[in-house]
Design a protein around this motif. Structure first.
Motif, PDB file in Angstrom:
ATOM      1  N   ASP A  13      78.943  30.476 -80.682  1.00 31.94           N
ATOM      2  CA  ASP A  13      79.518  30.446 -82.032  1.00 31.94           C
ATOM      3  C   ASP A  13      79.194  29.139 -82.772  1.00 31.94           C
ATOM      4  OD1 ASP A  13      81.051  28.527 -80.815  1.00 31.94           O
ATOM      5  OD2 ASP A  13      82.980  29.529 -81.094  1.00 31.94           O
ATOM      6  N   GLY A  14      78.343  28.286 -82.161  1.00 30.64           N
ATOM      7  CA  GLY A  14      77.952  27.037 -82.826  1.00 30.64           C
ATOM      8  C   GLY A  14      78.801  25.848 -82.420  1.00 30.64           C
ATOM      9  N   GLY A  15      79.925  26.100 -81.728  1.00 33.67           N
ATOM     10  CA  GLY A  15      80.790  25.004 -81.302  1.00 33.67           C
ATOM     11  C   GLY A  15      80.359  24.449 -79.949  1.00 33.67           C
ATOM     12  N   HIS A  32      87.365  21.869 -72.843  1.00 33.29           N
ATOM     13  CA  HIS A  32      88.030  21.899 -74.147  1.00 33.29           C
ATOM     14  C   HIS A  32      86.986  22.380 -75.168  1.00 33.29           C
ATOM     15  CE1 HIS A  32      91.229  20.263 -76.858  1.00 33.29           C
ATOM     16  NE2 HIS A  32      90.234  20.394 -77.711  1.00 33.29           N
ATOM     17  N   HIS A  33      87.384  23.276 -76.050  1.00 32.83           N
ATOM     18  CA  HIS A  33      86.446  23.812 -77.043  1.00 32.83           C
ATOM     19  C   HIS A  33      86.708  23.173 -78.403  1.00 32.83           C
ATOM     20  CE1 HIS A  33      85.053  27.552 -74.784  1.00 32.83           C
ATOM     21  NE2 HIS A  33      85.813  26.860 -73.960  1.00 32.83           N
ATOM     22  N   ALA A  34      85.621  22.890 -79.115  1.00 33.51           N
ATOM     23  CA  ALA A  34      85.773  22.330 -80.468  1.00 33.51           C
ATOM     24  C   ALA A  34      84.600  22.764 -81.337  1.00 33.51           C
ATOM     25  CB  ALA A  34      85.831  20.808 -80.402  1.00 33.51           C
ATOM     26  N   LYS A  35      84.905  22.893 -82.648  1.00 31.99           N
ATOM     27  CA  LYS A  35      83.806  23.248 -83.567  1.00 31.99           C
ATOM     28  C   LYS A  35      82.964  22.018 -83.883  1.00 31.99           C
ATOM     29  CE  LYS A  35      86.839  26.402 -85.982  1.00 31.99           C
ATOM     30  NZ  LYS A  35      87.746  26.369 -87.117  1.00 31.99           N
ATOM     31  N   PHE A  36      83.634  20.859 -83.855  1.00 28.20           N
ATOM     32  CA  PHE A  36      82.928  19.611 -84.183  1.00 28.20           C
ATOM     33  C   PHE A  36      83.311  18.532 -83.183  1.00 28.20           C
ATOM     34  CE2 PHE A  36      83.148  15.362 -86.106  1.00 28.20           C
ATOM     35  CZ  PHE A  36      81.807  15.169 -86.401  1.00 28.20           C
ATOM     36  N   VAL A  37      82.307  17.769 -82.738  1.00 32.08           N
ATOM     37  CA  VAL A  37      82.553  16.670 -81.795  1.00 32.08           C
ATOM     38  C   VAL A  37      82.051  15.363 -82.400  1.00 32.08           C
ATOM     39  CG1 VAL A  37      82.064  15.746 -79.496  1.00 32.08           C
ATOM     40  CG2 VAL A  37      82.243  18.213 -79.821  1.00 32.08           C
ATOM     41  N   PHE A  38      82.916  14.344 -82.394  1.00 31.35           N
ATOM     42  CA  PHE A  38      82.462  13.006 -82.779  1.00 31.35           C
ATOM     43  C   PHE A  38      82.416  12.145 -81.530  1.00 31.35           C
ATOM     44  CE2 PHE A  38      83.543   8.563 -83.969  1.00 31.35           C
ATOM     45  CZ  PHE A  38      82.300   8.262 -84.515  1.00 31.35           C
ATOM     46  N   ILE A  39      81.258  11.562 -81.284  1.00 34.11           N
ATOM     47  CA  ILE A  39      81.095  10.667 -80.131  1.00 34.11           C
ATOM     48  C   ILE A  39      81.295   9.232 -80.622  1.00 34.11           C
ATOM     49  CG2 ILE A  39      79.578   9.985 -78.246  1.00 34.11           C
ATOM     50  CD1 ILE A  39      78.133  12.703 -78.576  1.00 34.11           C
ATOM     51  N   SER A  82      77.368  19.851 -86.219  1.00 32.24           N
ATOM     52  CA  SER A  82      78.427  20.162 -85.249  1.00 32.24           C
ATOM     53  C   SER A  82      78.741  18.995 -84.318  1.00 32.24           C
ATOM     54  CB  SER A  82      78.033  21.389 -84.414  1.00 32.24           C
ATOM     55  OG  SER A  82      76.902  21.064 -83.621  1.00 32.24           O
ATOM     56  N   VAL A  83      77.884  17.985 -84.305  1.00 33.45           N
ATOM     57  CA  VAL A  83      78.152  16.810 -83.469  1.00 33.45           C
ATOM     58  C   VAL A  83      77.534  15.587 -84.144  1.00 33.45           C
ATOM     59  CG1 VAL A  83      76.113  17.251 -81.992  1.00 33.45           C
ATOM     60  CG2 VAL A  83      77.939  15.811 -81.146  1.00 33.45           C
ATOM     61  N   ALA A  84      78.233  14.460 -84.029  1.00 30.94           N
ATOM     62  CA  ALA A  84      77.710  13.202 -84.577  1.00 30.94           C
ATOM     63  C   ALA A  84      78.105  12.080 -83.637  1.00 30.94           C
ATOM     64  CB  ALA A  84      78.282  12.937 -85.973  1.00 30.94           C
ATOM     65  N   ALA A  85      77.267  11.049 -83.592  1.00 27.93           N
ATOM     66  CA  ALA A  85      77.569   9.880 -82.744  1.00 27.93           C
ATOM     67  C   ALA A  85      77.327   8.617 -83.541  1.00 27.93           C
ATOM     68  CB  ALA A  85      76.677   9.883 -81.510  1.00 27.93           C
ATOM     69  N   LEU A  86      78.104   7.596 -83.230  1.00 27.46           N
ATOM     70  CA  LEU A  86      77.903   6.290 -83.873  1.00 27.46           C
ATOM     71  C   LEU A  86      77.263   5.375 -82.836  1.00 27.46           C
ATOM     72  CD1 LEU A  86      79.330   3.218 -84.560  1.00 27.46           C
ATOM     73  CD2 LEU A  86      78.301   4.560 -86.385  1.00 27.46           C
TER      74      LEU A  86
END
Ligand SMILES: Cc1cc2nc3c(=O)[nH]c(=O)nc-3n(C[C@H](O)[C@H](O)[C@H](O)COP(=O)(O)OP(=O)(O)OC[C@H]3O[C@@H](n4cnc5c(N)ncnc54)[C@H](O)[C@@H]3O)c2cc1C
Length: 498
Positions: free
Chosen positions: A219-221, A237-244, A426-430
C-alpha cells in the motif's frame, strides 16, 4: 513516556530518534495536521541524550554572527557572505516557530532554552586581522548584520571580553567583531519541552526501542521492525510515513530502506571534546560566545570557541569543541558504525572521499592524541591565564558529515545538513550535523514540503501563519523584520533579536 509493547502497532507517522529534529517535525505536523497519528521510537532510555543534549553540542544559536567559516574568502580576496545570510534567515525561521509555540502556551519558560548574549569573532596576527576587517566591512552593509561592530582597540576589547585580555601579549595584533544579539540555545531543554508537549497531544515516545529494519508494503507504507531492549523481543509497527531523525544513526537506517536515493551516500564521523570550567568565579567573568579561526587542516565546523553556556539554570563556560576521530556514528554507538556503513553501492564514493581527505583524517587522529595540557594551551590562545585545575575534559556528541557524489565529482565531503527523501515522499532522513539544531525548523519544513506538500491542504498558508518570514527574503522585507523582532522579543524575553 514508555508504552507496553502490545499498544497499537499502526500510526500515520513514525519518527525514529528522540532528538531535536524528530521533536520539531512532530510538533510542526501536529500544528498543520492535528489528526495525524504519530509514534516515536528511541533506542536510549530518555529523550535528547545524543547530539541534542545540552552538553553534547555547543548551544550556539547559529545565525552567522560570529562563525568565520560561513564567510569564505574568494580567490580575488573578496568575502562571500551569502552562506551567512542564508544561515541567518534559517535561524530566524527557528526563532519565529519557538516564539509561536510560547505565545500559544504550547511550551513555556523560554528562558530555560534561549538566552541572549553577544556573539564575537576574535583573531590574532596581521593576516587574520586584515581578513576580519574585510569581512566586517562586507557584512555590516547588509541589513541582517547591521549591528555588528569591529575593533582593534585593546581598551574596547577589554570591555567586550575582559577575561581574554588579562595578561595578553601586547605585541601581536588582535581584532574582534561584536554583535550584541546572539543567543545561547539549550537544545536539550527545548527537545524535552517539545516531547512533553507531544506527549500531551497523545504522541507516545517509546524508549529503549531500537529500529532495526524496514519492509516496503504494497500500500506504499512501511513495516518497521523494532527491538524492545527491555524484553529482547521484536515487534512490527506500520506507518504511511517514516522520518529517520536518528542523528548519526540515520545513514544506516536510510540504507536499510533500500530506496535509490540512499545509494552513493556515505558518512564521516567527527568526534568532539570540550573543556568545561569548574571555577564559577572564572565563568562569571566572561559573557559571550567568542569564535576564533579554524587551524589549517581543521574541519570548518570545529572552530574553537570560548562560550558562556546556560545549563540547568547555571551559567558555565565551555571551550572547544576539539575535533577528533572515532569510528562511532553516535556517542552511544559502536566502533563498527563506520565500517558497516560502507556498502557495495557507496564503496567508491567513500574511498574517493577518503583519498581526498587524508589531511583531515591525519588532523583528527592527531587531535585525539592531544593531552589535557596541550588542549589547555589552545585555550590559552583565548584566555592566557587559564589554569589547568579549573578545567576538565568532557566528551561531546558525534557529528557524521555527509559524503556524496556530485554531478562533477565523486566522494565529496560536505559540512552541511541535508534531507534525503524517497520520490514518493513515504520516507525522509536528515543527514549531516551543521549548522544543525539551530536550523532544525528549516530542515523539518523541507521534510514537510517534500513529503506532505500535496497531502496537507493549505500547507504553505498554515506554515506561514506560524512562521511569517517563510518563503520571504527578510533583507527585502524590512518592515516584516521589524514586526517579527517585536513579537519574538516579547515572547522569548530577549532584549533584542537583530
Ligand atoms: C560537538 C557538537 C557541537 C555542536 N554544536 C552545535 C551548535 O553550537 N549549534 C547547533 O545548532 N548545532 C550544533 N551541533 C549539531 C546539533 O547538536 C545536531 O544537529 C542536532 O542535535 C541533531 O539532532 P537530531 O535530532 O538529528 O539527532 P540526535 O539529537 O543525535 O538524536 C538522534 C536520536 O536517534 C536515536 N537513534 C539512533 N539510531 C536509532 C535507532 N536505530 N532506533 C531508535 N533510535 C535511534 C539516538 O539514540 C538519538 O537519541 C553540534 C553537534 C556536536 C556533536
Amino acid at each position: 513516556m514508555n508504552a507496553p509493547a502490545t499498544e497499537t502497532m499502526k500510526t500515520d507517522v513514525v519518527l525514529i530518534g528522540a532528538g531535536i529534529m524528530s521533536a520539531t517535525l512532530g510538533t510542526l505536523l501536529k500544528e498543520v495536521a492535528p489528526e495525524t497519528t504519530i509514534a516515536v521510537f528511541e533506542q536510549l532510555d530518555t529523550v535528547a541524550k545524543e547530539s541534542s543534549h545540552e552538553l553534547n553540542n555547543a548551544g550556539t544559536g547559529h545565525a552567522a554572527l560570529c562563525e568565520l567559516n560561513y564567510t569564505a574568502e574568494q580567490a580575488d580576496g573578496s568575502i562571500n557572505i551569502q552562506r551567512a545570510i542564508d544561515i541567518n534567515e534559517k535561524f530566524k525561521l527557528s526563532v519565529q516557530f519557538w516564539s509561536y509555540l510560547v505565545s500559544k502556551g504550547l511550551i513555556d519558560k523560554p528562558e530555560e532554552f534561549i538566552q541572549q548574549l553577544p556573539h564575537m569573532s576574535f583573531v590574532q596576527g596581521e593576516k587574520d586581522v586584515a581578513f576580519l576587517k574585510k569581512r566586517y566591512e562586507a557584512m555590516v552593509q547588509h541589513p541582517l548584520f547591521k549591528n555588528m561592530t569591529y575593533s582593534e582597540d585593546r581598551e574596547v576589547l577589554k570591555q567586550w571580553f575582559p577575561l581574554m585580555m588579562e595578561n595578553r601579549d601586547e605585541t601581536t595584533p588582535i581584532a574582534a567583531t561584536h554583535v550584541p544579539t546572539g543567543t545561547d540555545v539549550n537544545f536539550g531543554a527545548l527537545t524535552r519541552k517539545l516531547f512533553a508537549h507531544l506527549d500531551n497531544l497523545g504522541v507516545k515516545t517509546h524508549l529503549n526501542q531500537t529500529v532495526k529494519s524496514f519492509i516496503r508494503m504494497t500500500d506504499g507504507g512501511w513495516a518497521i521492525t523494532i527491538l524492545d531492549k527491555n524484553t529482547g523481543k521484536t515487534r512490527t509497527h506500520h506507518a504511511k510515513f517514516v522520518f529517520i531523525g536518528a542523528g548519526g544513526g540515520s545513514l544506516h537506517l536510510l540504507q536499510k530502506t533500500g530506496i535509490p536515493e540512499s545509494h552513493h551516500v556515505g558518512g564521516f564521523p567527527v568526534s568532539g571534546i570540550f573543556l568545561q570550567c569548574k571555577n564559577p568565579e572564572v565563568a562569571e567573568r566572561h559573557f559571550a560566545k567568542v569564535y576564533g579561526k579554524a587551524a589549517l587542516g581543521a574541519p570548518p565546523m570545529s572552530v574553537p570557541h570560548l562560550d558562556t553556556r546556560f545549563v540547568n539554570g547555571q551559567r558555565t563556560l565551555l571551550f572547544g569543541p576539539f575535533a577528533g576521530f572515532s569510528p562511532k556514528f553516535l556517542k552511544h554507538g559502536s566502533v563498527m558504525d563506520l565500517p558497516s556503513s560502507v556498502r557495495p553501492h557507496n564503496l567508491t564514493t567513500v574511498l574517493a572521499a577518503g583519498a581526498k581527505n587524508l589531511d583531515l583524517t591525519r588532523y583528527l587522529i592527531e587531535q585525539v592524541k592531544l593531552s589535557k595540557e596541550q588542549r589547555m594551551n589552545e585555550l590559552r590562545q583565548f584566555y592566557p591565564d587559564a589554569k589547568s585545575e579549573d578545567w576538565e575534559l568532557i566528551e561531546a556528541g558525534q557529528r557524521v558529515q555527509i559524503i556524496k557524489d556530485t554531478p562533477k565529482e565523486r566522494g565529496v565531503l560536505q559540512f552541511g545538513t541535508e534531507v534525503i527523501s524517497a520520490a514518493d515522499g513515504s520516507v525522509a532522513a536528515l543527514l549531516g550535523a551543521s549548522p544543525g539544531a539551530s536550523t532544525s525548523v528549516q530542515a523539518m519544513l523541507v521534510v514537510l514540503q517534500k513529503c506532505f506538500g500535496n497531502k496537507i491542504p493549505d500547507l504553505e498558508a498554515r506554515l506561514q501563519a506560524m512562521i511569517p518570514s517563510l518563503g520571504k527574503n527578510l533583507a527585502e522585507h524590512l518592515d516584516l523584520l521589524d514586526h517579527i523582532q517585536t513579537e519574538v522579543r516579547e515572547t522569548l524575553g530577549l532584549k533584542n533579536m537583530w
